[in-house]
Design a protein around this motif. Structure first.
Motif, PDB file in Angstrom:
ATOM      1  N   GLN A  61      33.914  18.346  15.708  1.00 52.33           N
ATOM      2  CA  GLN A  61      33.502  17.665  14.487  1.00 52.33           C
ATOM      3  C   GLN A  61      32.799  18.629  13.549  1.00 52.33           C
ATOM      4  N   TYR A  67      41.179  13.482  21.805  1.00 53.42           N
ATOM      5  CA  TYR A  67      40.959  14.388  22.931  1.00 53.42           C
ATOM      6  C   TYR A  67      39.626  14.076  23.583  1.00 53.42           C
ATOM      7  N   CYS A 110      37.422  11.128   8.817  1.00 56.52           N
ATOM      8  CA  CYS A 110      35.976  11.215   8.563  1.00 56.52           C
ATOM      9  C   CYS A 110      35.368   9.817   8.545  1.00 56.52           C
ATOM     10  N   ALA A 134      42.036   8.369  10.904  1.00 60.82           N
ATOM     11  CA  ALA A 134      40.713   8.537  10.292  1.00 60.82           C
ATOM     12  C   ALA A 134      40.260   9.974  10.509  1.00 60.82           C
ATOM     13  N   GLU A 168      37.804   9.614  26.609  1.00 66.89           N
ATOM     14  CA  GLU A 168      38.726   8.601  26.103  1.00 66.89           C
ATOM     15  C   GLU A 168      40.106   8.869  26.670  1.00 66.89           C
TER      16      GLU A 168
HETATM   17  P1  AMP Z   1      32.818   8.891  14.999  1.00 67.81           P
HETATM   18  O1  AMP Z   1      31.797   9.897  15.481  1.00 67.81           O
HETATM   19  O2  AMP Z   1      33.332   8.021  16.113  1.00 67.81           O
HETATM   20  O3  AMP Z   1      32.391   8.134  13.773  1.00 67.81           O
HETATM   21  O4  AMP Z   1      34.087   9.750  14.572  1.00 67.81           O
HETATM   22  C1  AMP Z   1      34.138  10.553  13.427  1.00 67.81           C
HETATM   23  C2  AMP Z   1      35.475  11.249  13.395  1.00 67.81           C
HETATM   24  O5  AMP Z   1      35.619  12.069  14.557  1.00 67.81           O
HETATM   25  C3  AMP Z   1      36.658  10.287  13.468  1.00 67.81           C
HETATM   26  O6  AMP Z   1      37.007   9.841  12.185  1.00 67.81           O
HETATM   27  C4  AMP Z   1      37.735  11.165  14.072  1.00 67.81           C
HETATM   28  O7  AMP Z   1      38.358  11.914  13.070  1.00 67.81           O
HETATM   29  C5  AMP Z   1      36.964  12.103  14.978  1.00 67.81           C
HETATM   30  N1  AMP Z   1      37.070  11.697  16.403  1.00 67.81           N
HETATM   31  C6  AMP Z   1      36.353  10.766  17.059  1.00 67.81           C
HETATM   32  N2  AMP Z   1      36.722  10.705  18.355  1.00 67.81           N
HETATM   33  C7  AMP Z   1      37.696  11.628  18.529  1.00 67.81           C
HETATM   34  C8  AMP Z   1      38.483  12.073  19.645  1.00 67.81           C
HETATM   35  N3  AMP Z   1      38.333  11.565  20.862  1.00 67.81           N
HETATM   36  N4  AMP Z   1      39.402  13.061  19.450  1.00 67.81           N
HETATM   37  C9  AMP Z   1      39.560  13.616  18.214  1.00 67.81           C
HETATM   38  N5  AMP Z   1      38.839  13.249  17.141  1.00 67.81           N
HETATM   39  C10 AMP Z   1      37.921  12.271  17.280  1.00 67.81           C
END
Ligand code: AMP
Length: 570
Positions: free
Chosen positions: A275, A270, A433, A431, A263
């Motif tokens: 996670q 990042y 979580c 966000a 991204e």
């Molecule tokens: P997701 O897997 O897209 O549902 O994301 C769950 C959580 O992971 C989000 O709420 C963010 O806190 C974190 N997250 C997702 N993408 C990123 C990223 N590129 N960098 C940092 N945290 C991320």
């Protein structure tokens, strides 16, 4: 950051990159000149190059890592109290796993994954690139012979690899090999016994070249694998692979670790991020399970004293004709009516995935979106009851929530409960979580019908929010710095260091002798609590002098007394 600021920052980063490249090129020129002048005694610039972490990745250093450890320890503790066991899944998985589970047309899968073919055939890959890179008009007389020789070499290598099963015997590979063989057999007599430079370009070369190009591109030398962009798919794969459905259901698992998405980096976003997540697989879809999973995340966040938490929940129904699909159609119809007022992304999504329009953060679309129908008014009876039960269950657990009808997930297998938690101090990426129920996923991945619900916490953002609120655990310096002087003191210093470390104290033992003043200075710099002074006198008396650095007081002890004193003053 506003969009303008982001653009400026991106431009600045671009300039910095260009300037760095220019400086490096200049240095390389200088080095090359120096190398010529010194007959190669000066080494080229590459060996002096300062490496930096890859864009979007970063090092985590002490003291920050102690906060990361504190967060992960808390996760182990809290999740353990809810009966969850830890699962560690690989960082690499077959790309198809994510294409299926996350969805081939999501940004994550279509644009953001780090993907490569995992194989031992770099030489064939190079040869293929060479053939594909040949310019049409270069493949004139002479080069056409070479072109055929290359393809022959490639086809031979491919055949041998497939015979040994080192290259997968997929339909794509078998057909590609057949096409290349056919192509070669048409020109079988062309090269035979003739020097390359006398061979004329084939009459239909351009059309044939496209044919060859397609055949070559179809060849997969090995499995296509990706760095995981998330872990739910891996946990479901593991559930199927290890027949976890044979264990008492539901199976409750959690994980921590790095994820990778290409991204555009910014604060809280990042390319390698971390996670902490959990999944409940199997059993039934009792609303109590949904509520307990949410309660567990909130307990974890509360324990960390994460500030400004807000839990948003919604139900997105399920994929049956009288439920979500009916709503999606209604939404599509309503969106068509206001199409002209929407941006290009949302306009596209009216056709591809209307629910995703509700995700839009575009300022100009907010007022229009607010007028759209709410899914809660269009759920089937079973989903309606389920949603009411989940809310009751949350109330029973004292979990405070907000209902947010715009909280949706774009994939078919997501159903019923969805939730998102935001925290303070994070700007637009607030966000921390996201989670939800995904009853169809395990089946989609080839497993048995299995209920599922889970969440993923963005650990980087969680840490940023804790740091912003000053919720950082106190830093611990060394307990004891051993100030030893004289050759007789050293063996004694090694022994007492071992003794004190075994008892759990953090001990700094300087590797070389230091003058007394210097030793105290270093002890203070390392934020030590005590200096243990060990000179010739102490060694001959069998004693240790303990100096408390905060007030300068000092006292003499025997070994056992010293331990007792230290334990009593922790
Ligand atoms: P997701 O897997 O897209 O549902 O994301 C769950 C959580 O992971 C989000 O709420 C963010 O806190 C974190 N997250 C997702 N993408 C990123 C990223 N590129 N960098 C940092 N945290 C991320």
């Amino acid at each position: 950051m506003s969009e303008q600021d982001q653009e400026k920052a991106a431009k600045r980063a671009q300039w910095e990159e260009i300037n760095r490249a220019k400086a490096l090129a200049k240095q390389q020129q200088k080095d090359a000149a120096a190398a010529v002048a010194t007959g190669g005694a000066v080494r080229p610039a590459e060996t002096k190059k300062q490496f930096q972490a890859v864009k979007g990745t970063r090092d985590l250093l002490p003291p920050d890592t102690s906060l990361w450890n504190h967060v992960e320890r808390t996760a182990h503790e809290v999740f353990g109290t809810f009966g969850f066991g830890e699962i560690r899944v690989p960082v690499l998985e077959p790309t198809d796993l994510f294409a299926r589970a996350v969805g081939g047309d999501t940004d994550i899968v279509s644009k953001e994954m780090y993907t490569f073919e995992d194989h031992d055939f770099a030489h064939l890959e190079r040869l293929r690139a060479q053939i594909l890179g040949l310019e049409f008009d270069l493949v004139e007389a002479g080069n056409f012979g070479m072109f055929l020789t290359y393809i022959e070499k490639f086809t031979d290598g491919l055949r041998r690899g497939m015979e040994k099963k080192a290259i997968p015997l997929t339909l794509g590979n078998i057909l590609a090999q057949k096409d290349l063989d056919d192509y070669l057999s048409r020109f079988e007599n062309v090269t035979k016994g003739r020097p390359n430079e006398t061979i004329l370009r084939a009459p239909n070369f351009d059309a044939d070249f496209t044919f060859v190009q397609q055949a070559l591109s179809r060849v997969k030398f090995g499995e296509v694998i990706s760095l995981r962009p998330e872990a739910t798919a891996s946990v479901c794969r593991a559930y199927i692979e290890h027949n976890l459905n044979q264990q008492p259901q539901p199976v409750k698992l959690y994980y921590t670790g790095p994820m990778f998405r290409r991204e555009r980096p910014q604060k809280g976003r990042y390319r390698q991020f971390y996670q902490i997540g959990a999944e409940v697989l199997g059993g039934n879809e009792a609303p109590a399970i949904d509520a307990e999973v949410i309660e567990m995340v909130m307990t974890f966040f509360d324990k960390l004293e994460l500030p400004g938490l807000e839990l948003n929940i919604n139900s997105i129904g399920h994929n049956a004709p009288d439920c979500r699909p009916k709503y999606v159609e209604l939404l599509r119809t309503e969106l068509h009516k206001v199409k002209d007022q929407l941006g290009p992304d949302s306009q596209r999504r009216i056709e591809t995935n209307p629910l995703r329009v509700l995700d839009s953060k575009l300022e100009s679309e907010q007022a229009i979106i607010a007028t759209l129908p709410h899914i809660a008014d269009h759920l089937c009876d079973a989903c309606n009851t389920d949603y009411a039960d989940v809310k009751n269950q949350l109330q029973l657990r004292g979990v405070i929530y907000h209902e947010n009808w715009r909280l949706v997930r774009g994939l078919d297998y997501y159903m019923r409960t969805t939730f998102e938690i935001t925290a303070k101090g994070l700007g637009s990426q607030n966000a921390v979580c996201g989670g939800g129920r995904y009853d169809g996923l395990v089946e989609l991945l080839g497993g048995p019908q299995t209920k599922g619900i889970g969440f993923a916490i963005g650990e980087d953002r969680l840490i940023l929010s804790l740091q912003d609120a000053g919720k950082v655990p106190a830093q611990r310096g060394r307990d004891i710095y051993i100030a030893w002087m004289g050759e007789h003191a050293y063996p004694e210093a090694v022994r007492i260091a071992k003794f004190l470390r075994t008892a759990g104290f953090s001990v700094e033992l300087p590797p070389t002798e230091q003058k007394f003043g210097k030793a105290l200075e270093r002890a203070a710099r390392l934020d030590s609590r005590y200096a243990l002074i060990l000179g010739d006198n102490e060694v001959s008396e069998g004693m240790f002098t303990l100096k408390t650095l905060a007030d300068g007081s000092q006292e003499k002890f025997t070994g056992p007394d010293l331990l007792e004193f230290l334990k009593g003053h922790q």
